[in-house]
Design a protein around this motif. Structure first.
Motif, PDB file in Angstrom:
ATOM      1  N   ARG A   3      -6.400 -56.692  34.720  1.00 20.20           N
ATOM      2  CA  ARG A   3      -6.442 -58.148  34.636  1.00 20.20           C
ATOM      3  C   ARG A   3      -6.840 -58.540  33.235  1.00 20.20           C
ATOM      4  O   ARG A   3      -7.622 -57.856  32.592  1.00 20.20           O
ATOM      5  CB  ARG A   3      -7.429 -58.708  35.638  1.00 20.20           C
ATOM      6  CG  ARG A   3      -6.993 -58.333  37.040  1.00 20.20           C
ATOM      7  CD  ARG A   3      -7.815 -58.982  38.052  1.00 20.20           C
ATOM      8  NE  ARG A   3      -7.363 -58.475  39.336  1.00 20.20           N
ATOM      9  CZ  ARG A   3      -7.714 -58.978  40.467  1.00 20.20           C
ATOM     10  NH1 ARG A   3      -8.524 -59.984  40.531  1.00 20.20           N
ATOM     11  NH2 ARG A   3      -7.273 -58.477  41.586  1.00 20.20           N
ATOM     12  N   THR A  42      -3.739 -68.429  29.890  1.00 21.76           N
ATOM     13  CA  THR A  42      -3.116 -67.133  30.177  1.00 21.76           C
ATOM     14  C   THR A  42      -1.600 -67.277  30.097  1.00 21.76           C
ATOM     15  O   THR A  42      -1.072 -68.394  30.170  1.00 21.76           O
ATOM     16  CB  THR A  42      -3.472 -66.629  31.599  1.00 21.76           C
ATOM     17  OG1 THR A  42      -2.747 -67.383  32.557  1.00 21.76           O
ATOM     18  CG2 THR A  42      -4.966 -66.691  31.880  1.00 21.76           C
ATOM     19  N   TRP A  44       0.256 -66.192  32.492  1.00 23.32           N
ATOM     20  CA  TRP A  44       0.654 -65.978  33.875  1.00 23.32           C
ATOM     21  C   TRP A  44       1.505 -67.131  34.392  1.00 23.32           C
ATOM     22  O   TRP A  44       1.235 -68.299  34.126  1.00 23.32           O
ATOM     23  CB  TRP A  44      -0.562 -65.853  34.774  1.00 23.32           C
ATOM     24  CG  TRP A  44      -1.538 -64.788  34.377  1.00 23.32           C
ATOM     25  CD1 TRP A  44      -1.330 -63.733  33.542  1.00 23.32           C
ATOM     26  CD2 TRP A  44      -2.893 -64.688  34.811  1.00 23.32           C
ATOM     27  NE1 TRP A  44      -2.471 -62.978  33.433  1.00 23.32           N
ATOM     28  CE2 TRP A  44      -3.453 -63.545  34.211  1.00 23.32           C
ATOM     29  CE3 TRP A  44      -3.689 -65.448  35.653  1.00 23.32           C
ATOM     30  CZ2 TRP A  44      -4.763 -63.147  34.407  1.00 23.32           C
ATOM     31  CZ3 TRP A  44      -5.002 -65.049  35.864  1.00 23.32           C
ATOM     32  CH2 TRP A  44      -5.524 -63.901  35.250  1.00 23.32           C
ATOM     33  N   MET A  50       1.170 -63.326  42.616  1.00 20.29           N
ATOM     34  CA  MET A  50      -0.026 -62.914  41.879  1.00 20.29           C
ATOM     35  C   MET A  50      -0.869 -62.067  42.825  1.00 20.29           C
ATOM     36  O   MET A  50      -0.702 -62.116  44.043  1.00 20.29           O
ATOM     37  CB  MET A  50      -0.830 -64.141  41.423  1.00 20.29           C
ATOM     38  CG  MET A  50      -0.078 -65.100  40.516  1.00 20.29           C
ATOM     39  SD  MET A  50       0.330 -64.413  38.907  1.00 20.29           S
ATOM     40  CE  MET A  50      -1.293 -64.296  38.172  1.00 20.29           C
ATOM     41  N   PRO A 136      -2.568 -60.837  37.534  1.00 21.92           N
ATOM     42  CA  PRO A 136      -1.152 -60.473  37.649  1.00 21.92           C
ATOM     43  C   PRO A 136      -0.947 -59.418  38.734  1.00 21.92           C
ATOM     44  O   PRO A 136      -1.803 -58.575  38.956  1.00 21.92           O
ATOM     45  CB  PRO A 136      -0.816 -59.894  36.270  1.00 21.92           C
ATOM     46  CG  PRO A 136      -1.913 -60.316  35.364  1.00 21.92           C
ATOM     47  CD  PRO A 136      -3.116 -60.536  36.217  1.00 21.92           C
ATOM     48  N   GLU A 138       1.102 -57.020  38.598  1.00 16.94           N
ATOM     49  CA  GLU A 138       1.787 -55.894  37.950  1.00 16.94           C
ATOM     50  C   GLU A 138       1.379 -54.578  38.581  1.00 16.94           C
ATOM     51  O   GLU A 138       0.218 -54.376  38.936  1.00 16.94           O
ATOM     52  CB  GLU A 138       1.436 -55.854  36.469  1.00 16.94           C
ATOM     53  CG  GLU A 138       1.812 -57.117  35.728  1.00 16.94           C
ATOM     54  CD  GLU A 138       1.166 -57.194  34.353  1.00 16.94           C
ATOM     55  OE1 GLU A 138       0.310 -56.368  34.021  1.00 16.94           O
ATOM     56  OE2 GLU A 138       1.534 -58.121  33.628  1.00 16.94           O
TER      57      GLU A 138
END
Length: 141
Positions: A3, A42, A44, A50, A136, A138
């Motif tokens: 993060r 950010t 994002w 998320m 995120p 990811e």
């Protein structure tokens, strides 16, 4: 689960603690502020999936385990149940449950999710929904 560093500055105001536990609900205005801060601080895209983390606290580890069982049955992933550090030796031992789920939220849908998680917590002895964090999604499988 990586993060961005700015996450801590944003989330610190929104993850519970004594003040939010007393409020029993995170005000919608605070969620609006959180989304605005994320947008400006950010890269994002909050309109995409998320990784949302949700936290509960309580004095009985067993009760938090029951909450975890219920929530994992609803598709949340158990991250951990851990002892919370106390600043005072005489303080009652507290535990924290952390679950997470990849999802997309708006201010309104997060407000609804928070209400539902508060309701879930209210069904267990001395368990309080303590707030959320976000990062995120990811590399999440």
């Amino acid at each position: 689960m990586r993060r961005l560093g700015v996450f801590l500055a944003i989330a610190t105001a929104f993850i519970g603690g004594p003040v939010l536990a007393q409020q029993r609900h995170i005000p919608k205005a605070q969620l609006e502020e959180m989304f605005a801060n994320i947008e400006t601080q950010t890269p994002w895209n909050m309109k995409e999936n998320m990784l949302w983390g949700y936290f509960f606290t309580g004095t009985d580890q067993g009760e938090l385990e029951k909450v975890a069982t219920e929530l994992t049955g609803e598709g949340y992933r158990l991250v951990e149940i851990r002892k919370r550090e106390s600043d005072t030796p005489q303080a009652t031992q507290e535990w924290q449950l952390h679950v997470e789920r990849v999802e997309t939220h708006s201010v309104d849908s997060l407000n609804i999710r928070n209400s539902a998680l508060e309701e879930t917590a209210s069904h267990f002895i001395s368990v309080v929904y303590d707030g959320m964090d976000v990062g995120p999604a990811e590399n999440i499988k």
